[in-house]
Design a protein around this motif. Structure first.
Motif, short mmCIF file in Angstrom:
data_model
loop_
_atom_site.label_atom_id
_atom_site.label_comp_id
_atom_site.label_asym_id
_atom_site.label_seq_id
_atom_site.Cartn_x
_atom_site.Cartn_y
_atom_site.Cartn_z
N ASP A 3 -47.89 -19.43 -2.67
CA ASP A 3 -48.80 -19.20 -3.70
C ASP A 3 -49.73 -19.72 -4.83
O ASP A 3 -50.33 -18.97 -5.35
CB ASP A 3 -47.58 -19.57 -5.28
N ASP A 4 -49.77 -20.77 -3.91
CA ASP A 4 -50.85 -22.12 -4.70
C ASP A 4 -52.32 -21.07 -4.15
O ASP A 4 -53.04 -21.11 -4.44
CB ASP A 4 -50.88 -22.78 -4.26
N TYR A 5 -52.25 -20.70 -2.35
CA TYR A 5 -52.90 -19.74 -1.76
C TYR A 5 -53.17 -18.56 -2.61
O TYR A 5 -55.24 -18.62 -2.27
CB TYR A 5 -53.09 -19.50 -0.52
N GLY A 8 -55.62 -19.17 -4.90
CA GLY A 8 -56.94 -19.55 -6.07
C GLY A 8 -56.53 -21.22 -6.43
O GLY A 8 -57.62 -21.28 -6.29
N ASP A 9 -55.53 -22.01 -5.86
CA ASP A 9 -55.76 -23.07 -6.57
C ASP A 9 -56.69 -23.67 -5.95
O ASP A 9 -56.16 -24.53 -4.56
CB ASP A 9 -54.34 -23.85 -6.09
N THR A 10 -58.08 -24.75 -6.75
CA THR A 10 -58.40 -25.72 -5.83
C THR A 10 -58.05 -27.00 -5.71
O THR A 10 -58.42 -27.60 -5.30
CB THR A 10 -59.55 -25.95 -6.63
N GLU A 16 -54.38 -28.63 4.33
CA GLU A 16 -53.02 -27.68 4.49
C GLU A 16 -53.90 -26.28 4.44
O GLU A 16 -52.62 -25.62 4.57
CB GLU A 16 -52.96 -28.09 2.15
N VAL A 17 -55.21 -25.55 3.36
CA VAL A 17 -55.64 -24.21 3.77
C VAL A 17 -55.89 -24.06 4.91
O VAL A 17 -55.75 -23.12 5.31
CB VAL A 17 -57.02 -24.40 2.97
N ALA A 37 -47.90 -12.29 -3.06
CA ALA A 37 -47.84 -13.68 -3.87
C ALA A 37 -48.93 -12.80 -4.71
O ALA A 37 -49.13 -13.57 -6.10
CB ALA A 37 -48.24 -14.63 -3.07
N ALA A 38 -49.69 -12.56 -3.79
CA ALA A 38 -51.13 -11.35 -4.00
C ALA A 38 -51.07 -10.44 -5.44
O ALA A 38 -51.85 -10.59 -6.11
CB ALA A 38 -52.33 -11.21 -3.20
#
Length: 263
Positions: A3-5, A8-10, A16-17, A37-38
């Motif tokens: 979800d964070d990916y 685009g969670d900075t 982790e990325v 999720a996207a």
């Protein structure tokens, strides 16, 4: 993390990325999760992807239905650069043209045109097959594990396999002794490889062709007879040049892995 990916969670850590992207490459289940999720968490990204796909889809469909071009055999790419093919055709065409002019008794300074051109014709093909400007994949080629002396010798062999038989046939038709054309041809080729490891193949080829024109072709035209370099007496010198050139190539074999050799 997915979800964070997708958002685009900075705030995600770099490791982790990297770990997530590596996992996504091999896990279809998580790729489906990312697609969902996207759609829900990054609608702008989804809209952009849909717009790009709607533009690409008709082009891909047209490409799929278009007749396929005949591809070169895979083994040929290991021996010959794509740009060298027209160069080889040009070298053979020049050889045939020299033969026709010689048979028509049109000679340069009374010397056989085949004999004058034989030493330098392969040099241009070698320069083309190892030229940075003419090989669109030169960076990939140079970075390959066997891109050094192994590849330059293979491409040189491909050039000689095309040009030398044509020169031998033309020499036989015009009465030029085989060694008179073949030995200077091989000597110039080895000298080009040796000098090319220092200043680049293209520059080496141009320098040697210029030296040949100034030291041999111009005097032949001026005095209207074959100079020493084109007589049987000069064959031992050509043999020495061939041996020295091969020795320099062997001693500097590491020089052909750098991009400077492709200038």
């Amino acid at each position: 993390m997915i979800d964070d990916y997708a958002r685009g969670d900075t705030g995600m850590a770099t490791d982790e990325v990297w770990a997530l992207e590596t996992h996504l490459e091999t896990c279809p289940v998580c790729r489906e999760r990312l697609a969902v999720a996207a759609t829900t968490r990054a609608p702008a990204v989804t809209a952009l992807v849909d717009a790009v796909w709607s533009d690409l889809e008709p082009r891909l469909a047209a490409t799929a239905t278009a007749p396929r071009r005949r591809r070169r055999p895979a083994w040929l790419s290991g021996w010959l650069a794509p740009a060298a093919v027209p160069w080889l055709a040009t070298a053979v065409s020049v050889t045939v043209l020299a033969l026709l002019l010689d048979l028509a008794d049109i000679r340069l300074g009374g010397v056989s045109l085949v004999l004058l051109l034989a030493p330098v014709l392969p040099v241009l093909g070698v320069a083309a097959s190892w030229s940075r400007g003419l090989d669109p994949a030169y960076e990939l080629t140079t970075a390959a594990p066997r891109a050094g002396l192994h590849l330059v010798l293979r491409r040189t062999a491909a050039v000689l396999a095309v040009v030398v038989p044509a020169l031998l046939v033309c020499g036989w038709v015009t009465g030029v002794m085989v060694a008179q054309g073949l030995l200077p041809c091989l000597a110039f080729t080895s000298a080009t490889l040796a000098l090319g490891g220092v200043i680049g193949m293209t520059r080496a080829a141009l320098a040697l062709v210029g030296a040949w024109a100034a030291a041999v072709v111009a005097p032949a035209v001026a005095v209207s007879h074959a100079p020493l370099a084109l007589r049987p007496d000069g064959l031992p010198v050509w043999g020495l040049v061939l041996v020295l050139g091969a020795a320099v190539v062997a001693a500097r074999r590491g020089a052909y892995t750098v991009l400077g050799a492709r200038r």
